[in-house]
Scaffold this motif. Structure first.
Motif: not given
Length: 324
Positions: A280-287, A293-296, A301-303
């Motif tokens: 979840l943290v990984q999702i939050a960092l790249s949301y 994008d630099p945080n891509w 991007d699971i789906n």
């Protein structure tokens, strides 16, 4: 029957399921070895679930070399060690539509300035989460090496063409757009020409380039059987590793780095074999991030819809707590 499968210990005698009866080939397919299992045991205990595969020939593969192997049974081995960008539906054998090394691709046309004719081109978007079996990350440089640099290195060495030279001959140009994107323009306009590119085996640059360009490497070294004297060259991205060859058998085991993992494991963004708060943290960092994008983070991007958003969070929520 030419093909026999049996299991030992706790699985012996159980019927197999998820056998893929490929059009024009039958049960003897790559998809069978990827999907078949004894009824009631979709995941084995890691030790005893063995698929034995017998062929009708009396001789063993003699050229375990992805550049020059030409015998059907050699590719029964090599085809499970190396991947292409895409595959065909085994039930229809229509155009290439099954994603392997490629995440997706776009097929189009262009006007060839040399003759004014309309011809085919394909832009291939490669997966960013793939490792070679030695742990080195796969990227566009490997695809470029397979189609552009390797053939030139072989020519400089005086070695024969690779078996996919006819595909190379149909390429007008090959362009690396970024680390995970390539564009190929063909000399003809035909949907099957695109399949020649998508369906071609890809080999590792970091392994073969230093070997082939080494002044001490001979043409015979390059073209001969690489097992066992040069087995370190047999590095692939496919589901299996070759670990032993005898006069009467060979043994392949699961590639632990293979990218097509247990269903549900895509939500394990940080590869720790559990879907938890750290994912979840990984999702939050790249949301909200999109490619470029630099945080891509492509893993987040699971789906695979090119944006990290609520839909990816939902997948995490569904799989939360899953271990494998």
């Amino acid at each position: 029957r030419q093909r026999q499968m049996c299991i030992r210990d706790r699985y012996r005698g159980l019927p197999w399921t998820h056998i893929v009866n490929q059009k024009g080939l039958g049960e003897n397919s790559w998809y069978t070895t990827q999907n078949a299992y004894p009824e009631g045991y979709p995941i084995g205990d890691g030790t005893h679930m063995t698929m034995r595969y017998g062929w009708k020939e009396l001789t063993m593969p003699e050229t375990l070399n992805p550049l020059y192997a030409s015998w059907y049974w050699e590719w029964e081995v090599l085809g499970r060690m190396y991947d292409s960008c895409a595959g065909r539906n085994p039930y229809t054998l229509g155009p290439y539509e099954v994603e392997f090394l490629a995440d997706t691709w776009e097929i189009g046309t262009y006007v060839d300035p040399d003759d004014g004719e309309t011809k085919s081109n394909v832009t291939i978007y490669l997966r960013s989460d793939i490792l070679w079996s030695d742990g080195v990350r796969f990227n566009a440089s490997d695809v470029a090496y397979t189609f552009v640099e390797l053939p030139q290195e072989l020519a400089d060495k005086g070695a024969p063409d690779v078996w996919w030279q006819p595909t190379i001959d149909q390429m007008k140009s090959f362009t690396v757009i970024d680390e995970f994107t390539v564009e190929v323009k063909m000399k003809v306009q035909a949907v099957w020409a695109i399949g020649w590119v998508l369906g071609n085996v890809i080999v590792p640059k970091h392994v073969l380039h230093p070997f082939i360009t080494d002044p001490d490497t001979t043409v015979l070294d390059i073209t001969s059987n690489w097992w066992p004297t040069r087995k370190e060259l047999l590095v692939g991205t496919g589901p299996f590793l070759l670990v032993d060859v005898t006069d009467v058998s060979l043994l392949m085991v699961r590639n632990p780095l293979y990218y097509a993992k247990t269903p549900g494991s895509d939500a394990d963004i940080n590869y720790d074999h559990v879907v938890d708060i750290f994912d979840l943290v990984q999702i939050a960092l790249s949301y909200g991030a999109v490619p470029g994008d630099p945080n891509w983070n492509a893993r987040a991007d699971i789906n695979k819809d090119k944006i990290i958003d609520l839909y990816d969070l939902v997948i995490i929520a569904i799989a939360f707590g899953y271990t494998y």
